[in-house]
Every structure is written in structure tokens, then in C-alpha cells.
Motif scaffolding. Structure first.
Motif, mmCIF file in Angstrom:
data_model
loop_
_atom_site.group_PDB
_atom_site.id
_atom_site.type_symbol
_atom_site.label_atom_id
_atom_site.label_comp_id
_atom_site.label_asym_id
_atom_site.label_seq_id
_atom_site.Cartn_x
_atom_site.Cartn_y
_atom_site.Cartn_z
ATOM 1 N N SER A 166 0.823 -1.208 0.000
ATOM 2 C CA SER A 166 0.000 0.000 0.000
ATOM 3 C C SER A 166 0.856 1.256 0.000
ATOM 4 O O SER A 166 0.353 2.373 -0.053
ATOM 5 C CB SER A 166 -0.914 0.012 1.232
ATOM 6 O OG SER A 166 -0.133 -0.014 2.421
ATOM 7 N N PHE A 167 2.186 1.074 0.056
ATOM 8 C CA PHE A 167 3.095 2.215 0.119
ATOM 9 C C PHE A 167 3.210 2.877 -1.248
ATOM 10 O O PHE A 167 3.454 2.216 -2.256
ATOM 11 C CB PHE A 167 4.475 1.770 0.583
ATOM 12 C CG PHE A 167 5.498 2.875 0.561
ATOM 13 C CD1 PHE A 167 5.501 3.860 1.525
ATOM 14 C CD2 PHE A 167 6.443 2.934 -0.459
ATOM 15 C CE1 PHE A 167 6.434 4.888 1.498
ATOM 16 C CE2 PHE A 167 7.382 3.957 -0.500
ATOM 17 C CZ PHE A 167 7.370 4.933 0.492
ATOM 18 N N ILE A 168 2.997 4.168 -1.288
ATOM 19 C CA ILE A 168 3.151 4.943 -2.520
ATOM 20 C C ILE A 168 4.091 6.102 -2.244
ATOM 21 O O ILE A 168 3.859 6.894 -1.329
ATOM 22 C CB ILE A 168 1.803 5.481 -3.027
ATOM 23 C CG1 ILE A 168 0.848 4.328 -3.367
ATOM 24 C CG2 ILE A 168 2.014 6.369 -4.255
ATOM 25 C CD1 ILE A 168 -0.515 4.789 -3.807
ATOM 26 N N TYR A 169 5.170 6.168 -3.017
ATOM 27 C CA TYR A 169 6.122 7.267 -2.876
ATOM 28 C C TYR A 169 5.862 8.275 -3.985
ATOM 29 O O TYR A 169 5.787 7.919 -5.160
ATOM 30 C CB TYR A 169 7.560 6.744 -2.979
ATOM 31 C CG TYR A 169 8.588 7.842 -3.080
ATOM 32 C CD1 TYR A 169 8.927 8.608 -1.974
ATOM 33 C CD2 TYR A 169 9.211 8.118 -4.302
ATOM 34 C CE1 TYR A 169 9.863 9.630 -2.077
ATOM 35 C CE2 TYR A 169 10.139 9.133 -4.406
ATOM 36 C CZ TYR A 169 10.460 9.886 -3.290
ATOM 37 O OH TYR A 169 11.378 10.892 -3.394
ATOM 38 N N LYS A 170 5.712 9.517 -3.622
ATOM 39 C CA LYS A 170 5.437 10.551 -4.613
ATOM 40 C C LYS A 170 6.317 11.757 -4.357
ATOM 41 O O LYS A 170 6.321 12.309 -3.260
ATOM 42 C CB LYS A 170 3.964 10.951 -4.579
ATOM 43 C CG LYS A 170 3.573 11.919 -5.708
ATOM 44 C CD LYS A 170 2.086 12.189 -5.708
ATOM 45 C CE LYS A 170 1.702 13.117 -6.860
ATOM 46 N NZ LYS A 170 0.246 13.392 -6.887
ATOM 47 N N GLU A 171 7.065 12.165 -5.387
ATOM 48 C CA GLU A 171 7.922 13.339 -5.272
ATOM 49 C C GLU A 171 7.103 14.614 -5.468
ATOM 50 O O GLU A 171 6.022 14.594 -6.048
ATOM 51 C CB GLU A 171 9.019 13.296 -6.339
ATOM 52 C CG GLU A 171 10.019 12.180 -6.163
ATOM 53 C CD GLU A 171 11.064 12.208 -7.253
ATOM 54 O OE1 GLU A 171 12.235 12.027 -6.941
ATOM 55 O OE2 GLU A 171 10.688 12.419 -8.413
ATOM 56 N N GLY A 172 7.664 15.702 -5.008
ATOM 57 C CA GLY A 172 7.026 16.982 -5.236
ATOM 58 C C GLY A 172 7.265 17.469 -6.659
ATOM 59 O O GLY A 172 8.115 16.945 -7.374
ATOM 60 N N SER A 173 6.500 18.450 -7.080
ATOM 61 C CA SER A 173 6.649 19.062 -8.401
ATOM 62 C C SER A 173 6.798 20.572 -8.215
ATOM 63 O O SER A 173 6.403 21.127 -7.193
ATOM 64 C CB SER A 173 5.440 18.760 -9.283
ATOM 65 O OG SER A 173 5.291 17.371 -9.500
ATOM 66 N N CYS A 174 7.381 21.216 -9.214
ATOM 67 C CA CYS A 174 7.539 22.672 -9.117
ATOM 68 C C CYS A 174 7.686 23.258 -10.510
ATOM 69 O O CYS A 174 7.921 22.547 -11.490
ATOM 70 C CB CYS A 174 8.759 23.036 -8.264
ATOM 71 S SG CYS A 174 10.342 22.481 -8.937
ATOM 72 N N SER A 175 7.542 24.553 -10.574
ATOM 73 C CA SER A 175 7.731 25.287 -11.821
ATOM 74 C C SER A 175 8.414 26.608 -11.486
ATOM 75 O O SER A 175 8.041 27.270 -10.516
ATOM 76 C CB SER A 175 6.392 25.545 -12.507
ATOM 77 O OG SER A 175 6.564 26.234 -13.733
ATOM 78 N N SER A 176 9.405 26.980 -12.265
ATOM 79 C CA SER A 176 10.136 28.212 -11.991
ATOM 80 C C SER A 176 9.318 29.426 -12.409
ATOM 81 O O SER A 176 8.309 29.323 -13.115
ATOM 82 C CB SER A 176 11.463 28.217 -12.750
ATOM 83 O OG SER A 176 11.234 28.449 -14.136
ATOM 84 N N ASN A 177 9.763 30.581 -11.975
ATOM 85 C CA ASN A 177 9.182 31.818 -12.473
ATOM 86 C C ASN A 177 9.562 32.006 -13.937
ATOM 87 O O ASN A 177 10.559 31.454 -14.411
ATOM 88 C CB ASN A 177 9.684 33.011 -11.664
ATOM 89 C CG ASN A 177 9.188 32.997 -10.235
ATOM 90 O OD1 ASN A 177 8.090 32.514 -9.953
ATOM 91 N ND2 ASN A 177 9.999 33.509 -9.319
ATOM 92 N N LEU A 178 8.782 32.778 -14.646
ATOM 93 C CA LEU A 178 9.129 33.120 -16.022
ATOM 94 C C LEU A 178 10.276 34.120 -16.019
ATOM 95 O O LEU A 178 10.252 35.112 -15.289
ATOM 96 C CB LEU A 178 7.930 33.736 -16.744
ATOM 97 C CG LEU A 178 6.914 32.782 -17.371
ATOM 98 C CD1 LEU A 178 5.708 33.567 -17.852
ATOM 99 C CD2 LEU A 178 7.523 32.009 -18.536
ATOM 100 N N VAL A 179 11.299 33.834 -16.815
ATOM 101 C CA VAL A 179 12.423 34.746 -16.988
ATOM 102 C C VAL A 179 12.293 35.371 -18.379
ATOM 103 O O VAL A 179 12.099 34.667 -19.369
ATOM 104 C CB VAL A 179 13.769 33.995 -16.851
ATOM 105 C CG1 VAL A 179 14.917 34.883 -17.313
ATOM 106 C CG2 VAL A 179 13.976 33.567 -15.409
ATOM 107 N N LYS A 180 12.421 36.696 -18.440
ATOM 108 C CA LYS A 180 12.187 37.413 -19.686
ATOM 109 C C LYS A 180 13.436 38.181 -20.102
ATOM 110 O O LYS A 180 14.073 38.827 -19.283
ATOM 111 C CB LYS A 180 11.006 38.368 -19.500
ATOM 112 C CG LYS A 180 10.550 39.110 -20.730
ATOM 113 C CD LYS A 180 9.334 39.962 -20.389
ATOM 114 C CE LYS A 180 8.823 40.721 -21.586
ATOM 115 N NZ LYS A 180 7.647 41.584 -21.230
#
Length: 222
Positions: A166-180
């Protein structure tokens, strides 16, 4: 004979992540993947992985070049203004996040594509970026000079479920800021990303030749 099938846009990562989330990351995973190697995945209307053909003309007076890195789970996105500013519309290019790119990175078949930008330590040592079922690659493009460009990077966390548990390992997710930034004619740029599931960042550097050596120079951002 290879088999072709189509997936909806919303499924672009689900198929790739399904292999990982439902199987332990071990040798059995590679055996499982070998079943899917004969498949040719055709994605209809999904993430755009190429700059419009009209941009890919070598005009040093009004073009610059840029190198973007990508891999399964770690795409880099570039947003360009269209050639005509009348409607203020943009074109989004995704390196590593389209179904074809993600699947190619997953099985290790994806290859880098160069248009002649000088190599940097990042491109020379690209294998150091490889992860589990995630081969790193880069793609280079001609882009219009004098028009604003935006870039960002993302990290799509991996989920792993051990069969019979029943063990489920889940990593976090992310998104950077927009660089212009605004590219200048005749210059070369490289987009460098950092992502680990807890934080994502992206930077843009100019690639220069000085005394026969390739150097990276920070550029002003907008």
C-alpha cells in the motif's frame, strides 16, 4: 512492424508516468519497457516542440540562437512573440515535455539537435543530467532578435508504487518563475535550469568566444 496510435494532449505525461508509478524502479522496469520499443507514438495537437519554420532562416542581422535542455519530467518552455506583432500572440515551445520528447527520454532514444552553437560545459557533460528513465538532451533554435523571449523550467515529480504494497512514494513538483529577456542579433544563448521537486529556477546566459575559449556571460533580464 511498428504500431502507431494517438493520445490526447492531456495524456502526454500520463502514459510515461504510468510505467513508473505502477512498477518498481528495478531491472524488471527495463524488461517491461522493452515491450514498448516497437511502438511509434504519434501525438496529435500536443506540446509544440519546434519553433515555427519561418523562424528557422539564418539571418544574422535579425536572428539570435538559443539552446534549451529537456528530459522526461524536466521540461524547459520558451515563449516567443509571433512574427507579426499586430495580434500580440505568442508561440510556446516545449523541450522535454511533449509526448514524443518524454517517451524518447524515457527509453533513452532521444538525441540532441544542434545548429552550430558552441559547446559549453553544460552541453559537453549533458550525461551528468541523466536520471532514472530520463535521458537529458538539448535542442537549438534560431529566434527573432529584438523581440521579447520568456523561458521557464518545471519538475514533474515521480510516483512509485510497489506491487503488493500500500506504500506509494510521490515526489514533489515545481515550476520556476518566467524569466524574460530580449535576444540581440547574431548572439548565442543558453538556458540553464535547476529543479529537484522542492524548488525550480532558470537562468539565461550568453555564450561568447574569448581568446579561443567559450565563456558564459550573464545578461540583463527584464
Amino acid at each position: 512492424m511498428a504500431t502507431a496510435f494517438k493520445l490526447k494532449c492531456g495524456d502526454k505525461f500520463e502514459m510515461v508516468r504510468f510505467f513508473i508509478s505502477m512498477t518498481e524502479i528495478n531491472l524488471n522496469m527495463y524488461k517491461l519497457l522493452s515491450v514498448f520499443l516497437p511502438l511509434v507514438v504519434v501525438a496529435a495537437g500536443c506540446a509544440n516542440t519546434q519553433v515555427p519554420a519561418s523562424y528557422q532562416k539564418n539571418h544574422p542581422d535579425d536572428s539570435a540562437r538559443i539552446r534549451l535542455y529537456g528530459q522526461n519530467g524536466k521540461p524547459t518552455i520558451m515563449i516567443l512573440q509571433k512574427e507579426s506583432d499586430a495580434d500580440n500572440k505568442t508561440v510556446e515551445v516545449n523541450v522535454g515535455g511533449g509526448l514524443g520528447d518524454a517517451f524518447g527520454s524515457l527509453v533513452g532514444g532521444v538525441k540532441s539537435e544542434s545548429i552550430g552553437i558552441a559547446e559549453t560545459e553544460n552541453s559537453k557533460n549533458i550525461k551528468d543530467k541523466n536520471g532514472i528513465l530520463s535521458k537529458a538532451f538539448y535542442r537549438e533554435f534560431l529566434i527573432p532578435a529584438g523581440k521579447s523571449v520568456q523561458v521557464r523550467s518545471s519538475y514533474i515529480g515521480m510516483a512509485n508504487h510497489a506491487p503488493g504494497s500500500s506504500f506509494i512514494y510521490k515526489e514533489g513538483s515545481c515550476s520556476s518563475n518566467l524569466v524574460k529577456f530580449t535576444p540581440q542579433a547574431g548572439k548565442d544563448y543558453e538556458v540553464i535550469s535547476f529543479a529537484n521537486g522542492r524548488a525550480c529556477s532558470v537562468s539565461v546566459v550568453e555564450i561568447q568566444q574569448q581568446a579561443g575559449k567559450t565563456v558564459l556571460k550573464s545578461i540583463p533580464l527584464e
